[in-house]
Structures are given as structure tokens and as C-alpha cells.
Scaffold this active site. Structure first.
Site, PDB file in Angstrom:
ATOM      1  N   CYS A 127      37.905  47.397  32.204  1.00 36.22           N
ATOM      2  CA  CYS A 127      37.996  48.028  33.858  1.00 36.22           C
ATOM      3  C   CYS A 127      38.980  47.455  33.889  1.00 36.22           C
ATOM      4  O   CYS A 127      39.347  47.429  35.472  1.00 36.22           O
ATOM      5  CB  CYS A 127      36.414  47.872  34.154  1.00 36.22           C
ATOM      6  N   HIS A 276      37.815  47.532  42.332  1.00 38.02           N
ATOM      7  CA  HIS A 276      37.439  48.202  41.290  1.00 38.02           C
ATOM      8  C   HIS A 276      36.372  49.008  41.585  1.00 38.02           C
ATOM      9  O   HIS A 276      35.785  49.006  42.588  1.00 38.02           O
ATOM     10  CB  HIS A 276      37.267  46.809  40.630  1.00 38.02           C
TER      11      HIS A 276
END
Length: 363
Positions: A127, A276
Site C-alpha cells: 500500500c 492511505h
């Protein structure tokens, strides 16, 4: 003089097939409670449709081509192409027969774009990959080694998730790409300012992609019946959600506070923070811990789910589209990747060209 760095353009692509939470694809999952959907904040996700000619390569190529067009740069002018994809395989057309383990996505994308003189490489931190691609491009531009870099995160998690597990509902497919360029520091105020990074491998095996049968076959009396389903599956350990809930709410704010101390800023000095996007509640917890009002961050999950490495650029795109980021603003971009790697960057933002991709999305 050390050149300044600007993000000249940013684009994203979502594939065409929409899976809502009540889609038959999730019928084999037992025991999803309303609290699950509430925690993750996801109502649907888009996945690659092979019958429409979609693949991880077509997503990356279409997105990268638009980012180049928005920046007014030809592929042949690129010095660097950086990519990532969480899957161990890359396919040309979405079919199993066209899958390759190596060379990785960057070589395929470079060739398809016609970026023949560019150095290419894949940087995989799950990620957090887009953050690390940005940092690598910034470093090379500031060293004077390159002038123009394309970075691209593309994800096809629908080919990795186990549709007998609840975690399969968390992810969607998509791609995002940006063009970073050198600028004369005497002529622009926009620039990358500083960054902090942290790595902690003690939770390495909480979230992995493993070779195994789907979960339903683990207890089957005749596993041979599932032989054709043996493959690489995203896998969460049983204790993963609880463990992640212990360290994730703290780690991102800690990274941001380290960056603020390092650069002599306070949280109030930062116009917008871009995080994120793993879960609505997690993003809200990070923002609350940093004292941010909702006007200073975005959550983009409900329609597209977690896009893994494409989540950060998707949130960045939304922040620009909604006017939360304007030229001259101080912006912090922060994320985390399984394994685990964490990072936060401070930018004085410039002008970033974006297209109409998000025009139909109501935030």
C-alpha cells in the site's frame, strides 16, 4: 542549484465491472455483520472485466497515457518509469495464459507507452508503493540525474482475493499515475520539502499473499476437488484485524508528528493531509488524533473500496478535485504498507493538472 520538484499531472482509472456488497460474488462468505461494513466504510468496488479487454496492463497504460497528456509531455521525453502491482503476476490481456512473473510491469508499460529512453523499475511496498515511487523520483530529480518521471500504481486485487473470506470485500481494482518534473527553484515556490520513513517487520505475516487453496477447501474431505483453485491468495491471519487495530491508529499520526517536528511546523500550518485509505474509521481516527477538521482531509472508499497502492494517489486526486489542495498549500501525504513500511512527505504544492475522471463521483 538543486532543482525543485512538482507533480505536473495526476490521473486514475477504475475498471468497468461494479460489485456491490450484495453481489452474488460474496455469497460464499458467512457471517458478515453490519458492523463490518460500518468499520470499513465500503459500499461497492470496481473489478477488472476480462471480457471487456481489461487487465492490469491496460489500466496502467490508459492511466499513464492520460497523465502524460495532462502534463503535456511525450512518452519519449521520459527519463524514468516506476510502477508497482501487489500481484506476483502481470498479464497482458487479463487472461491466465498471458501471465508473467518477470519482467515486471514497468518494462511492459514502458514499451507500450513508447518511453524507449527511460530507465524503468518496479518498487513494491504494497500500500505504500506510490509514496516510495514519489520519493525515488524526487531524489533522482534533485540529484540532477533526471528531469521527468512517470510513476504508476496499478492493482488487480480481484485476481488475488479469496471469495470465501470477508477480507475479499475490502479491495477493489484500479490504477493511478503521476508525472513529476524538475523546475527552476528560483522561479517556483512549489517543491518537495522533507519526509520521514519507518520500517517494522515484526508484523510481517499479518497480511500476506500465500500459495494455498481457497478457505472453503481447507476443511473439505476431498481437497482434490479444489485442485484447479490452488493459487496465490491474499491472506489475513485470524488475529490480524485486532493486531492492526492496535498499531495502525498510532503509527500514521506518529509519522506525521515526527515530520512536523523535523520541519519546524505545527499541524495547524498544514492546509491538507492525504492519507492511505484502508478503512473509514481508521482514516477518521488518524485525523482526530492530529486534530484535523473534515475540511482538511478526504475519505474515498465507499464506491471503490481500498485500492492498495492506488489509494494514496486516489485520495490526492480527490483532494485536488475538491479544491482542498491549491497551489501554494502545505500538504502532508502519509501511508503504510503491509510488511510493514510507513512514510510521510511534506510538499509545498504547485499546479497539478487533473482530468475529468472524478466528475461523476459525488463525495
Amino acid at each position: 542549484m538543486t532543482p525543485a520538484v512538482q507533480m505536473a499531472s495526476l490521473a486514475y482509472t477504475l475498471p468497468s465491472r461494479l460489485l456491490r456488497n450484495d453481489d452474488p460474488a460474496f455469497d460464499r462468505i458467512e457471517g458478515i455483520q453490519p458492523a463490518w461494513w460500518q468499520f470499513w466504510g465500503i459500499e461497492s468496488r470496481y473489478v477488472v472485466d476480462e471480457t471487456a479487454g481489461e487487465s492490469e496492463l491496460t489500466l496502467a497504460w490508459q492511466t499513464a497515457a492520460r497523465a502524460l497528456d495532462y502534463a503535456g509531455i511525450e512518452a519519449a521525453q521520459l527519463d524514468l518509469v516506476l510502477t508497482n502491482i501487489t500481484s506476483p503476476f502481470v498479464s497482458h490481456d487479463g487472461t491466465t495464459d498471458s501471465r508473467h512473473f518477470a519482467p515486471r510491469l514497468s518494462g511492459l508499460l514502458k514499451a507500450k507507452l513508447g518511453a524507449h529512453r527511460a530507465l524503468h523499475a518496479d518498487i513494491e511496498v504494497e500500500c505504500a508503493s506510490f509514496l516510495f515511487q514519489m520519493q525515488t523520483a524526487v531524489n533522482l530529480i534533485k540529484q540532477g540525474r533526471i528531469q521527468r518521471a512517470l510513476i504508476c500504481s496499478t492493482e488487480r486485487m480481484s485476481a488475488l482475493v479469496d471469495y470465501t473470506c470477508k477480507s475479499s470485500t475490502n479491495f477493489g481494482d484500479g490504477a493511478a499515475a503521476a508525472v513529476l518534473t524538475a523546475a527552476n527553484a528560483d522561479e517556483v515556490t512549489a517543491d518537495w520539502v522533507d519526509a520521514v520513513y519507518h520500517s517494522d517487520a515484526q508484523h510481517y505475516d499479518l497480511a500476506t499473499v500465500q500459495w494455498r487453496y481457497p478457505k472453503a477447501a481447507d476443511t473439505a474431505a476431498t481437497p482434490d476437488a479444489y485442485a484447479d483453485q490452488f493459487g496465490a491468495y491474499f491472506t489475513l491471519k485470524p488475529e490480524a484485524q485486532e493486531a492492526i487495530a492496535r498499531f495502525m491508529p498510532e503509527t500514521i499520526p506518529d509519522m506525521v508528528n515526527q515530520l512536523l517536528r523535523k520541519t519546524g511546523h505545527r499541524a495547524d500550518d498544514i492546509h491538507t493531509m492525504v492519507f492511505h485509505q484502508p478503512s473509514k474509521i481508521l482514516v477518521e481516527a488518524w485525523a482526530q488524533k492530529l486534530g484535523l477538521s473534515p475540511e482538511r482531509y478526504v475519505i474515498r472508499l465507499s464506491d471503490c473500496a481500498c485500492l492498495v497502492s492506488a489509494s494514496v494517489p486516489m485520495a490526492l486526486f480527490e483532494s485536488i478535485r475538491l479544491g482542498k489542495i491549491k497551489p501554494g498549500d502545505l500538504v502532508i501525504i502519509a501511508g503504510a504498507g503491509a510488511g510493514w513500511g510507513f512514510g510521510a512527505q511534506l510538499w509545498r504544492w504547485g499546479h497539478t493538472a487533473i482530468g475529468p475522471e472524478g466528475a461523476s463521483y459525488a463525495a
